[in-house]
Every structure is written in structure tokens, then in C-alpha cells.
Design a protein around this motif. Sequence first.
Motif, PDB file in Angstrom:
ATOM      1  N   ASP A 141      40.600  36.260  33.105  1.00  0.00           N
ATOM      2  CA  ASP A 141      40.851  35.588  34.385  1.00  0.00           C
ATOM      3  C   ASP A 141      39.545  34.912  34.771  1.00  0.00           C
ATOM      4  N   LEU A 142      39.549  33.593  34.758  1.00  0.00           N
ATOM      5  CA  LEU A 142      38.321  32.816  34.982  1.00  0.00           C
ATOM      6  C   LEU A 142      38.287  32.179  36.368  1.00  0.00           C
ATOM      7  N   ALA A 143      38.951  32.821  37.336  1.00  0.00           N
ATOM      8  CA  ALA A 143      39.007  32.259  38.683  1.00  0.00           C
ATOM      9  C   ALA A 143      37.628  31.961  39.235  1.00  0.00           C
ATOM     10  N   TRP A 183      42.710  30.099  35.035  1.00  0.00           N
ATOM     11  CA  TRP A 183      41.797  29.978  36.174  1.00  0.00           C
ATOM     12  C   TRP A 183      42.462  29.176  37.277  1.00  0.00           C
TER      13      TRP A 183
END
Length: 424
Positions: free
Chosen positions: A218-220, A240
Motif C-alpha cells: 500500500d503506497l498511499a 496508491w
Amino acid sequence: MQFENTREFAQKLDEQDFLQSYRKEFLFPKVNDKDVIYFTGNSLGLQPKKAKQFVDEVMNDWASLAVEGHFHANKPWWDYHERLAAPLSKIVGAKPSEITVMNTLTVNLHLLMASFYRPTAKRYKIICEEKAFPSDQYMLQSQVRFHGYDPQDAIVEIKKRKGEHNFRTEDIVKTINEVGEECALILMGGVNYYTGQVFDMKTITAEGHKIGSFVGWDLAHAAGNIKLNLHDWDVDFASWCSYKYMNSGPGNASGCYIHERFHNRKDIPRFEGWWGTEKESRFLMKPTFEPMDNADAWQLSNAPILSLAPYLASLTLFEEVGMDVLVEKRNLIVSYLEFILKEIDAQVDSAFEIITPSNPEERGTQLSVFLHGEGKKIFDYLMDNGVITDWREPNVIRLAPAPFYCSFEDMFNFGQILKQGIKS
């Protein structure tokens, strides 16, 4: 560099800043008739001035072309999302064919788990970090329940050591090896939302593959913030949101990465819809799904054009600048902010504790600060005086000086406001 806590020094850094002119490309809220000091690009980036132009173009095409805008607009809608793949591939370190944009972040992670979380009687566990972003926790819990497992058993949380604020890579690797062949999936945040710690994604991905697990991210809080090399790190999948460091607007569309080795694999299941079928035959309405030969095979429905327009507008700025320049300024401005915080801490009867790693390689744009003994009062004072930051329980203020639009003089001014707030 020897920093100084003076306005003159901060202004000198701004004069030397290659990105100084890009500040004018964004719209700032005002408090007391002055532009705010904006520290919440890690929650919602400022609006690029170009965004309205891109949205207006879609609205005008809709007005003048109606349904024909799908094929005859200046940027035809039927392949509008494809324009985002190339610039995004540079931001996350992927091939354009490995990128697609659709839905929103948690929706996409659920859809990707349909492909990459396929538990068996022996291999069913998911490894994540403790206190992951709540949406990820809810997603993982609901996924394992959907497959008939108890989250208490199926979800393995990597713990921090007692008294420490950040995770150690060796502890993560140890947990991976302990779970071993029972691990079906490792899914973590690339940057911890609370502390701002950057995980060693390359090492963790490699260790996960050694035990036969899929590894996703999870590249939020990572995309548009740190340098990523998803393809070279051999990451299986990632997603993301676009509205934080990539400034696409509230709740906007999410990006996905799927490694090319999974394209056209019949043993990788996925939920399917007509926008993932072959482009050339999409409007022939065939009864059988013929997947695109890239990440677009995971698309389900028509792309949300009005959402993609401001995202595309922001990506034009990333194209002009590049991640290397953004990371270079990020490292300098975050280090200067860290210096300012320590200077103010030494001048007032208070105690700050920065819980973000001090090593620039282990942090991005964010500094998370414990305000011991000050609490919400300082947060409220900052907000009332034009410093837009955010509060996380129990006692943390997160400060994210996004390099596109934050200045070094902002950092100096923040220090003066903070000092006055503590003294008042």
C-alpha cells in the motif's frame, strides 16, 4: 550544510531552490488574509492551478460532443486513463504496461487480493505491520473472514520493540521466516502513516519471495513522496491513492501496479469487467472476456474521466520536474524542519520528540512529533494562526512539507509561530 534559524538563511535557501517557481503553480488557502503554511500534503495535496483547465476541457467536450467525446474529444475518453501510465511508471519505478488507474485505494487492494490472496489449508496467513492504516486493517480482516479464517489466527502483525517508535528490518525478516510456508501474502504500507518511517521494500519483498509468498504494498504515503523501483524490486503488486503527494483532488482515483509476469497468466484469477477486455474488440460486445495484455486487464468499468483530469494535470508537473529533484529538495527541507524543531525545543520549556527516523533514507516528507505536555492546545493554536497540520491520537502532530509548494521560509515562520504558541 550548517543550518541557521534565521529568516535570511531560509530566504537564501529559497533563492537557491530549483522548485521555487512551482509554488506559484498551486492554490493556497488563506487564514487572516495570508497564505497558510501547509503541512498536510500527506493527507490532501494542494490544488494545482492546471487542474481546473483539465477539468474544464472535459466539461466543454461533454457539452459540445456528448457521447462522441469518447472518441472525438481532444483527449478521447475511451483511452483517457492510458495517458497516466507513462508518467506514473516513472514515479513508482515500473514499466508503463504495469500501471493502470481505476477506482479508489481500498477498492483496488480488495480487487488485487482476489488475484494475490488465494489461501490454502496450509498457506493462508497474511503478514502486515501492527497498527497499519485502519482501512488496511479492516480490509485484511474482512478478506480473511471471507475465506473462512479467524483474523486472530490468519493475520500476523509485525511488532515494534518495546520502547521504540519504529520497526526494525531484521524483526520483519525474522517474522517472515517464522511464519514461513504458512504465509500466503505480505501486505504492508510502504511508508507508515503514523511515524513516517519508510520500509525497506526491496529486502522485505525478496524475503517474502524466498518463503513462497506474494508481496504487495500500500503506497498511499509513498507514491510521489519517495523514490520507488517496484519493477526492479520484483514487487508483485501495489496500489496508491493519488490525492496526497500527487495532488489529484479529494478522494480521487487510485493507481495500481501489477508486475508484468502476471499479465496473460491463466492461473491468476481476477474479477473482470468490460474495460479490461481487448481494446480493439471492446465495443464488439463479445460474450467472452479477452484480457488486455497489460495491467489494464484488471480494469472493470469506464474510467472516471472527471476524476482523472486533475490527476493528469498534476502529473504534467511531475513530468517536468522528476522524482530525483523532488527527493533532493525533500531531504533538505525536512532536515531544515527537523533543525528548526530542535532549535525551538531548546529555547522553550517544553519537550518535543520526533518519532520519525532521523536517517533520510528511512523517511520521506513527513515528520511526526510528540508534543509532550502540550497536546491539542498547540495544534489548535497552529491552526488558528495559519499553520495547517494534522493531529493523530494520542499526542502526535504530523508535519509534511511537500517539496513542490512548501518553502524554507515557511519552515522558519512555523518555528516562530510554534514558539509563540508554547509561550502563550
